[in-house]
Write a protein that holds these residues in place. Structure first.
Motif, PDB file in Angstrom:
ATOM      1  N   PRO A   1       0.822  -1.210   0.000  1.00  0.00           N
ATOM      2  CA  PRO A   1       0.000   0.000   0.000  1.00  0.00           C
ATOM      3  C   PRO A   1       0.859   1.265   0.000  1.00  0.00           C
ATOM      4  CG  PRO A   1      -0.750  -1.527   1.684  1.00  0.00           C
ATOM      5  CD  PRO A   1       0.556  -2.058   1.166  1.00  0.00           C
ATOM      6  N   ALA A   2       0.391   2.274  -0.712  1.00  0.00           N
ATOM      7  CA  ALA A   2       1.068   3.572  -0.736  1.00  0.00           C
ATOM      8  C   ALA A   2       0.568   4.420   0.419  1.00  0.00           C
ATOM      9  CB  ALA A   2       0.787   4.274  -2.058  1.00  0.00           C
ATOM     10  N   GLY A   3       1.242   5.523   0.627  1.00  0.00           N
ATOM     11  CA  GLY A   3       0.792   6.490   1.618  1.00  0.00           C
ATOM     12  C   GLY A   3      -0.473   7.183   1.145  1.00  0.00           C
ATOM     13  N   ARG A   4      -0.960   8.109   1.944  1.00  0.00           N
ATOM     14  CA  ARG A   4      -2.181   8.837   1.576  1.00  0.00           C
ATOM     15  C   ARG A   4      -1.984   9.661   0.308  1.00  0.00           C
ATOM     16  NH1 ARG A   4      -1.556   9.272   6.911  1.00  0.00           N
ATOM     17  NH2 ARG A   4      -0.880  11.443   6.889  1.00  0.00           N
ATOM     18  N   HIS A   5      -0.744  10.075   0.061  1.00  0.00           N
ATOM     19  CA  HIS A   5      -0.409  10.859  -1.131  1.00  0.00           C
ATOM     20  C   HIS A   5       0.806  10.223  -1.795  1.00  0.00           C
ATOM     21  CE1 HIS A   5      -3.142  13.988   0.230  1.00  0.00           C
ATOM     22  NE2 HIS A   5      -2.630  13.800   1.432  1.00  0.00           N
ATOM     23  N   VAL A   6       0.841  10.279  -3.122  1.00  0.00           N
ATOM     24  CA  VAL A   6       1.971   9.732  -3.871  1.00  0.00           C
ATOM     25  C   VAL A   6       2.642  10.876  -4.616  1.00  0.00           C
ATOM     26  CG1 VAL A   6       2.705   8.140  -5.680  1.00  0.00           C
ATOM     27  CG2 VAL A   6       0.872   7.478  -4.108  1.00  0.00           C
ATOM     28  N   LEU A   7       3.917  11.083  -4.318  1.00  0.00           N
ATOM     29  CA  LEU A   7       4.735  12.094  -4.979  1.00  0.00           C
ATOM     30  C   LEU A   7       5.683  11.374  -5.920  1.00  0.00           C
ATOM     31  CD1 LEU A   7       5.726  15.001  -5.363  1.00  0.00           C
ATOM     32  CD2 LEU A   7       7.238  14.648  -3.374  1.00  0.00           C
ATOM     33  N   LYS A   8       5.544  11.672  -7.207  1.00  0.00           N
ATOM     34  CA  LYS A   8       6.404  11.067  -8.218  1.00  0.00           C
ATOM     35  C   LYS A   8       7.344  12.136  -8.753  1.00  0.00           C
ATOM     36  CE  LYS A   8       3.025   7.616  -9.591  1.00  0.00           C
ATOM     37  NZ  LYS A   8       2.473   6.854 -10.704  1.00  0.00           N
ATOM     38  N   LEU A   9       8.633  11.821  -8.731  1.00  0.00           N
ATOM     39  CA  LEU A   9       9.633  12.739  -9.271  1.00  0.00           C
ATOM     40  C   LEU A   9      10.144  12.187 -10.588  1.00  0.00           C
ATOM     41  CD1 LEU A   9      11.777  13.592  -6.111  1.00  0.00           C
ATOM     42  CD2 LEU A   9       9.900  14.914  -7.112  1.00  0.00           C
ATOM     43  N   CYS A  10      10.189  13.036 -11.612  1.00  0.00           N
ATOM     44  CA  CYS A  10      10.663  12.606 -12.915  1.00  0.00           C
ATOM     45  C   CYS A  10      12.162  12.357 -12.861  1.00  0.00           C
ATOM     46  CB  CYS A  10      10.341  13.641 -13.985  1.00  0.00           C
ATOM     47  SG  CYS A  10      10.832  13.077 -15.627  1.00  0.00           S
ATOM     48  N   ARG A  11      12.560  11.216 -13.405  1.00  0.00           N
ATOM     49  CA  ARG A  11      13.969  10.816 -13.418  1.00  0.00           C
ATOM     50  C   ARG A  11      14.533  10.780 -14.839  1.00  0.00           C
ATOM     51  NH1 ARG A  11      16.086  12.173 -10.182  1.00  0.00           N
ATOM     52  NH2 ARG A  11      17.647  10.564  -9.976  1.00  0.00           N
ATOM     53  N   ALA A  12      13.773  11.257 -15.814  1.00  0.00           N
ATOM     54  CA  ALA A  12      14.216  11.231 -17.208  1.00  0.00           C
ATOM     55  C   ALA A  12      15.329  12.252 -17.444  1.00  0.00           C
ATOM     56  CB  ALA A  12      13.037  11.484 -18.139  1.00  0.00           C
TER      57      ALA A  12
ATOM     58  N   SER B   1       9.894  20.302 -21.375  1.00  0.00           N
ATOM     59  CA  SER B   1      10.209  21.722 -21.532  1.00  0.00           C
ATOM     60  C   SER B   1      10.020  22.492 -20.225  1.00  0.00           C
ATOM     61  CB  SER B   1       9.347  22.343 -22.632  1.00  0.00           C
ATOM     62  OG  SER B   1       7.984  22.291 -22.271  1.00  0.00           O
ATOM     63  N   CYS B   2       9.448  21.845 -19.227  1.00  0.00           N
ATOM     64  CA  CYS B   2       9.216  22.483 -17.925  1.00  0.00           C
ATOM     65  C   CYS B   2       9.953  21.740 -16.821  1.00  0.00           C
ATOM     66  CB  CYS B   2       7.719  22.505 -17.617  1.00  0.00           C
ATOM     67  SG  CYS B   2       6.759  23.442 -18.789  1.00  0.00           S
ATOM     68  N   ALA B   3      11.099  21.191 -17.151  1.00  0.00           N
ATOM     69  CA  ALA B   3      11.864  20.377 -16.211  1.00  0.00           C
ATOM     70  C   ALA B   3      12.482  21.246 -15.117  1.00  0.00           C
ATOM     71  CB  ALA B   3      12.957  19.620 -16.958  1.00  0.00           C
ATOM     72  N   PRO B   4      12.704  20.644 -13.935  1.00  0.00           N
ATOM     73  CA  PRO B   4      12.297  19.317 -13.498  1.00  0.00           C
ATOM     74  C   PRO B   4      10.817  19.272 -13.130  1.00  0.00           C
ATOM     75  CG  PRO B   4      13.623  20.356 -11.783  1.00  0.00           C
ATOM     76  CD  PRO B   4      13.567  21.312 -12.948  1.00  0.00           C
ATOM     77  N   ALA B   5      10.256  18.075 -13.263  1.00  0.00           N
ATOM     78  CA  ALA B   5       8.816  17.915 -13.077  1.00  0.00           C
ATOM     79  C   ALA B   5       8.516  16.879 -12.000  1.00  0.00           C
ATOM     80  CB  ALA B   5       8.169  17.497 -14.398  1.00  0.00           C
ATOM     81  N   ALA B   6       7.316  17.007 -11.442  1.00  0.00           N
ATOM     82  CA  ALA B   6       6.839  16.061 -10.434  1.00  0.00           C
ATOM     83  C   ALA B   6       5.333  15.916 -10.598  1.00  0.00           C
ATOM     84  CB  ALA B   6       7.167  16.556  -9.029  1.00  0.00           C
ATOM     85  N   MET B   7       4.806  14.893  -9.944  1.00  0.00           N
ATOM     86  CA  MET B   7       3.368  14.672  -9.933  1.00  0.00           C
ATOM     87  C   MET B   7       2.971  14.333  -8.506  1.00  0.00           C
ATOM     88  SD  MET B   7       1.122  11.747 -11.887  1.00  0.00           S
ATOM     89  CE  MET B   7       1.411  12.364 -13.525  1.00  0.00           C
TER      90      MET B   7
END
Length: 159
Positions: free
Chosen positions: A75-86, A130-136
């Protein structure tokens, strides 16, 4: 949903999902997505049910689950923070940002904070090059992220 469940409940809910979607062309990925939406992760107990119903080996199903970074085995936490690694995000300071975010949260990728608020995951392109760095955060994308913006996202997740 993020609920840890076991036994017959998993089997019954998994079977209902598989039977509803197995008529699709290439049903495995939609089934896995629906299972993760239902449980918050893909419980190991689901894999034999999926394999049996789709006439696949358990190894084939396991291989797909472990190949794609989007599927979680816990299970994940209440919120999932994804950081772009590209590469584009890396070239714009994404590596340093990732290290600072990990330090702020006190966790590494694929881990959840002790308070259960945030799970940190790497993602390999959010399409915001074009808007790097990005997260979700919880499905909402954020571009041109700096440490102050990351702190704001973390504060929002911890509220």
């Amino acid at each position: 949903m993020n609920v840890h469940v076991t036994g017959n409940d998993v089997d019954e809910r998994t079977l209902a999902i598989v039977r509803a979607l197995k008529g699709l062309e290439g049903p495995l990925l939609p089934i896995l997505h629906e299972i993760q939406a239902e449980f918050g992760y893909v419980p190991q107990e689901c894999l034999p049910v999926i394999a049996r119903e789709l006439n696949l080996s358990r190894a084939e199903v396991h291989g797909v689950v472990t190949f794609y970074h989007d599927y979680r085995d816990h299970p994940a936490g209440r919120h999932v923070l994804k950081l772009c690694r590209a590469e584009a995000c890396q070239s714009m300071g994404g590596d340093d940002l990732a290290e600072r975010v990990k330090a702020l949260l006190g966790i590494d990728f694929h881990q959840t904070t002790l308070d259960g608020a945030v799970t940190l995951e790497p993602v390999y392109c959010l399409g915001l090059c074009s808007c790097a760095p990005a997260a979700m955060l919880d499905g909402a994308v954020h571009g041109r992220l700096d440490i102050d913006g990351a702190k704001d996202l973390i504060a929002e997740a911890r509220r």
